[in-house]
Design a protein around this motif. Structure first.
Motif, PDB file in Angstrom:
ATOM      1  N   GLU A   1      81.519  10.718 132.919  1.00 57.77           N
ATOM      2  CA  GLU A   1      82.752   9.932 132.617  1.00 57.77           C
ATOM      3  C   GLU A   1      82.816   8.946 133.589  1.00 57.77           C
TER       4      GLU A   1
ATOM      5  N   HIS B   1      74.197  18.727 148.714  1.00 56.38           N
ATOM      6  CA  HIS B   1      73.553  17.604 148.083  1.00 56.38           C
ATOM      7  C   HIS B   1      72.107  17.467 148.585  1.00 56.38           C
TER       8      HIS B   1
ATOM      9  N   THR C   1      80.064  25.547 141.288  1.00 53.37           N
ATOM     10  CA  THR C   1      80.537  25.714 139.858  1.00 53.37           C
ATOM     11  C   THR C   1      81.811  24.755 139.575  1.00 53.37           C
ATOM     12  N   PHE C   2      82.175  24.201 140.664  1.00 54.06           N
ATOM     13  CA  PHE C   2      83.331  23.301 140.336  1.00 54.06           C
ATOM     14  C   PHE C   2      82.951  21.942 140.274  1.00 54.06           C
ATOM     15  N   TYR C   3      81.846  21.456 140.580  1.00 57.08           N
ATOM     16  CA  TYR C   3      81.550  19.895 140.608  1.00 57.08           C
ATOM     17  C   TYR C   3      80.404  19.923 139.751  1.00 57.08           C
ATOM     18  N   SER C   4      80.474  18.579 138.799  1.00 56.65           N
ATOM     19  CA  SER C   4      79.513  18.485 137.678  1.00 56.65           C
ATOM     20  C   SER C   4      78.078  18.145 138.191  1.00 56.65           C
ATOM     21  N   LEU C   5      77.913  17.477 139.505  1.00 54.89           N
ATOM     22  CA  LEU C   5      76.741  16.975 139.926  1.00 54.89           C
ATOM     23  C   LEU C   5      75.904  17.922 140.785  1.00 54.89           C
ATOM     24  N   PHE C   6      76.459  19.354 140.743  1.00 51.91           N
ATOM     25  CA  PHE C   6      75.447  20.334 141.158  1.00 51.91           C
ATOM     26  C   PHE C   6      75.188  20.835 139.968  1.00 51.91           C
TER      27      PHE C   6
ATOM     28  N   ILE D   1      79.488  20.319 151.189  1.00 55.63           N
ATOM     29  CA  ILE D   1      79.028  19.463 149.910  1.00 55.63           C
ATOM     30  C   ILE D   1      78.121  18.675 150.343  1.00 55.63           C
TER      31      ILE D   1
ATOM     32  N   VAL E   1      82.058  26.399 145.021  1.00 50.85           N
ATOM     33  CA  VAL E   1      82.250  24.966 145.292  1.00 50.85           C
ATOM     34  C   VAL E   1      81.139  24.378 144.105  1.00 50.85           C
TER      35      VAL E   1
ATOM     36  N   ASP F   1      69.085   8.612 137.806  1.00 52.67           N
ATOM     37  CA  ASP F   1      68.726   9.314 139.182  1.00 52.67           C
ATOM     38  C   ASP F   1      69.775   8.605 139.985  1.00 52.67           C
TER      39      ASP F   1
END
Ligand code: FMN
Ligand code: SF4
Ligand code: FES
Lengths: 448, 160
Positions: free
Chosen positions: B124, B32, B66-71, B28, B64, B138
């Motif tokens: 959220e 980033h 697709t799971f997290y909204s910040l990627f 992760i 990984v 940003d």
């Protein structure tokens, strides 16, 4: 009773309040040094005396949790600090990381000693860039002084502290989802058992604690566990010390206030929070993050027939001290102690609608009742606010939510169901009104 | 073109790896690092790069991402703006604030302005509930926002 304290928040808002110089001027790092000179068992005993109920929401006793770690094991142990802070309404841990990061770093040294670990990972949600920078800064300052590393304070007990970053997913605040995320996987909760103390991070014994739970540990070793616990009005209920109380929504002075445990919602809302925004009346309050049940302003508590609860029997819920057992016994939940306040300008139906969107978005999707249930409730509530739902469908909300409760891998399911069940039952007339008039009779909104 | 990191970021990648007992845990933070170096999104080339570097399967890395909204799986605008929509902020006016942003930028939440300057989204709860309404631009939070303040911020981004 309001008893303001400044153990965690003394340097909040001060220029360079987060620096090592400021922290040490206030006696910082003496507790870590002390703890490293104690046996592991003695550290855990001191922590137990402090009666710190986990500040992450579940309220489990911190010292007891530390004592679950294996006494001997061939594998390394890990301390994992939960800094995912995503529970709606909760914004207390961020203040510690941004404004008093050394308390958390020092707490990590004490925590590692207590659980037999040599490394701590602080799992910070990605959005909190300032918090991460301040924590890394604090870690580097502490290492440069020899407070971390191979021989902290010259003691032969290595401690390393790392900051790890999430990537946007509320569910990663659930401790086993957090461990999966830390390991570089999708943040899906794990089935328990095994519990983290047996199989946690990287297959090794692990303790997961909230930021505030760890950051208050230095205060425990400064004052002594028993003295710390006694600061609390709820010391007789084994709910000790001080904590950060938060209040947001419709109050004049939203914010974080550090006080001894024993504060009431009335004090939090009307005194610390400065009363209801615009001089309006209180409609409802959610005591500790959105996953707790909502309470109407006029609720009276009925507690178990137990002498310890006698003083509050039959009183307004607003006058019940905010404690883990007081709130649990009253059929509520203390959660994170960060209250969300709704004035009488608020439409409770719209508030419910706002919340289900959060839960629908954040369900990880592993369990059918949670994944489908949140979606079904969202669709019904969409219809309610558009004035096309039926009374039958209102009952379905309750039925679906009840079927989520207790039928899922993790507590997210219960957390999603609680607000739905409580809003629909406590504000039933408002929901029925939407059904009857197609929503046209509503003049209230969400914003005040 | 295959994705690559600068020498400096390669050294950062090594520092990240050294923090963990195995390479997967670096997944992760490495994503980033690469997303920041790739105009804010994770392309198939980035997935391939991270998989190769950390000895993971591309399928794992994709899972990984697709799971997290910040990627981001698509390239976002030059600047990303998130308006918190959750309850505490909603009580303090985030609904009107979002509408204000949509009108001013001429896009809906989830879209990017035609000139590619700004991607607007909702977030959220951002753990800033006591200072709502809140917006993340940003890597920076803007709290206690008013329409005038939002105009100022958006104008600056549009001019950049
Ligand atoms: C859906 C969900 C989200 C959670 N989010 C958080 C969080 O953001 N921060 C936190 O400390 N605990 C969170 N928890 C609680 C953790 O699972 C765990 O109980 C806690 O980190 C333990 O620390 P403590 O004992 O020090 O409170 C969450 C739990 C659930 C079910
Ligand atoms: S209860 Fe919901 S969030 Fe928790 S594991 Fe099941 S689907 Fe995922
Ligand atoms: S609800 Fe907006 S920051 Fe928490």
């Amino acid at each position: 009773m309001i008893k303001r304290t400044e153990y965690l928040s003394k340097n909040y808002g001060k220029p360079e309040g987060w620096s090592l110089a400021t922290y040490e001027a206030g006696g910082g790092y003496k507790s870590a040094k002390k703890a490293l000179g104690m046996s592991r068992e003695a550290v855990v005993e001191e922590m137990k005396k402090a009666h710190i109920r986990g500040r992450g929401g579940a309220g489990f006793d911190a010292g007891t949790k530390w004592s679950f770690m294996p006494k001997e094991s061939k594998k390394p142990h890990y301390l994992v600090v939960n800094a995912d802070e995503g529970e709606p309404g909760t914004f207390k841990d961020r203040t510690i990381m941004e404004q008093n990061p050394h308390a958390l770093v020092e707490g990590c040294v004490i925590g590692c000693r207590g659980i037999g670990a040599n490394a701590a990972y602080i799992f910070v949600r990605d959005e909190l860039h300032l918090a991460k920078a301040r924590l890394w800064g604090a870690i580097e300052e502490a290492r440069a002084k020899g407070y971390l590393g191979a021989r902290p304070f010259g003691v032969d007990y290595p401690v390393e502290v790392y900051v790890h970053t999430g990537a946007g997913a509320y569910i990663c605040g659930e401790e086993t989802a957090l461990l999966n995320s830390l390991e570089g996987r999708r943040g899906e909760p794990r089935l328990k058992p095994p519990f983290p103390a047996q199989v946690g991070a990287f297959g090794c014994p692990t303790t997961v604690n909230n930021v505030e739970t760890i950051a208050i540990a230095p205060t425990v070793f400064e004052l002594g566990g028993d003295a710390f616990s006694q600061l609390s009005e709820l010391h007789p209920l084994n709910d000790g010390g001080v904590r950060l109380f938060g209040v947001s929504g419709h109050v004049e002075r939203p914010g974080i206030y550090e006080c001894a445990v024993g504060l009431t919602l009335r004090e939090l809302i009307y005194e610390l929070g400065g009363g209801i925004l615009g001089g309006r009346e209180l409609l409802a309050v959610i005591p500790g993050g959105s996953s707790c049940p909502v309470h109407r302003a006029d609720e009276i508590v009925s507690l178990p027939k137990d002498d310890r609860f006698a003083p509050w029997q039959g009183k307004s819920l607003l006058d019940l001290p905010l404690g883990v057992d007081t709130f649990r016994s009253a059929g509520s939940m203390l959660g994170t102690c960060c209250a969300i306040v709704l004035s009488d300008a608020v439409d409770p139906v719209l508030a419910t609608h706002n919340l289900i969107k959060f839960y629908k978005h954040e369900s990880c999707g592993q369990c059918t009742p949670c994944r489908e249930g949140c979606g079904w409730i969202e669709r019904i509530l969409d219809k309610v606010v558009h004035g096309t739902a039926t009374l039958d469908e209102l009952d379905q909300i309750t039925e679906i939510a009840s079927n989520i409760t207790g039928n899922t891998i993790c507590a997210f399911g219960d957390g999603a169901a609680q607000p739905m069940l409580s809003f629909v039952s406590k504000f039933r007339p408002a929901f029925e009104d939407y059904v009857r008039t197609g929503g046209k009779s509503q003049t209230r909104t969400l914003e005040a | 073109m295959p994705f690559a990191l600068s020498d400096e970021l390669e050294r950062e990648l090594e520092r990240i790896r050294a923090r963990y007992p195995n390479a997967m845990a670096a997944c992760i933070p490495t994503l980033h690092l690469c997303q920041d170096a790739n105009h804010g999104w994770v392309s198939d080339e980035v997935i391939q790069f991270v998989a190769t570097r950390l000895g993971l399967s591309p399928a794992h890395v994709k899972g990984v991402v697709t799971f997290y909204s910040l990627f981001n799986e698509e390239r976002p605008g030059k600047h990303q703006v998130w308006v918190c929509r959750t309850l505490s902020c909603a009580l303090r006016g985030s609904g009107s604030l979002l509408e204000h942003c949509e009108k001013k930028l001429g896009i809906r939440s989830g879209e990017t302005t035609k000139d590619g300057k700004i991607t607007l989204r909702t977030a959220e709860c951002l753990a800033s509930c006591g200072s709502g309404p809140v917006m993340q631009v940003d890597k920076t939070y803007h709290e206690g926002l008013t329409p005038a303040r939002v105009d100022e911020i958006l104008d600056r981004l549009l001019a950049d």
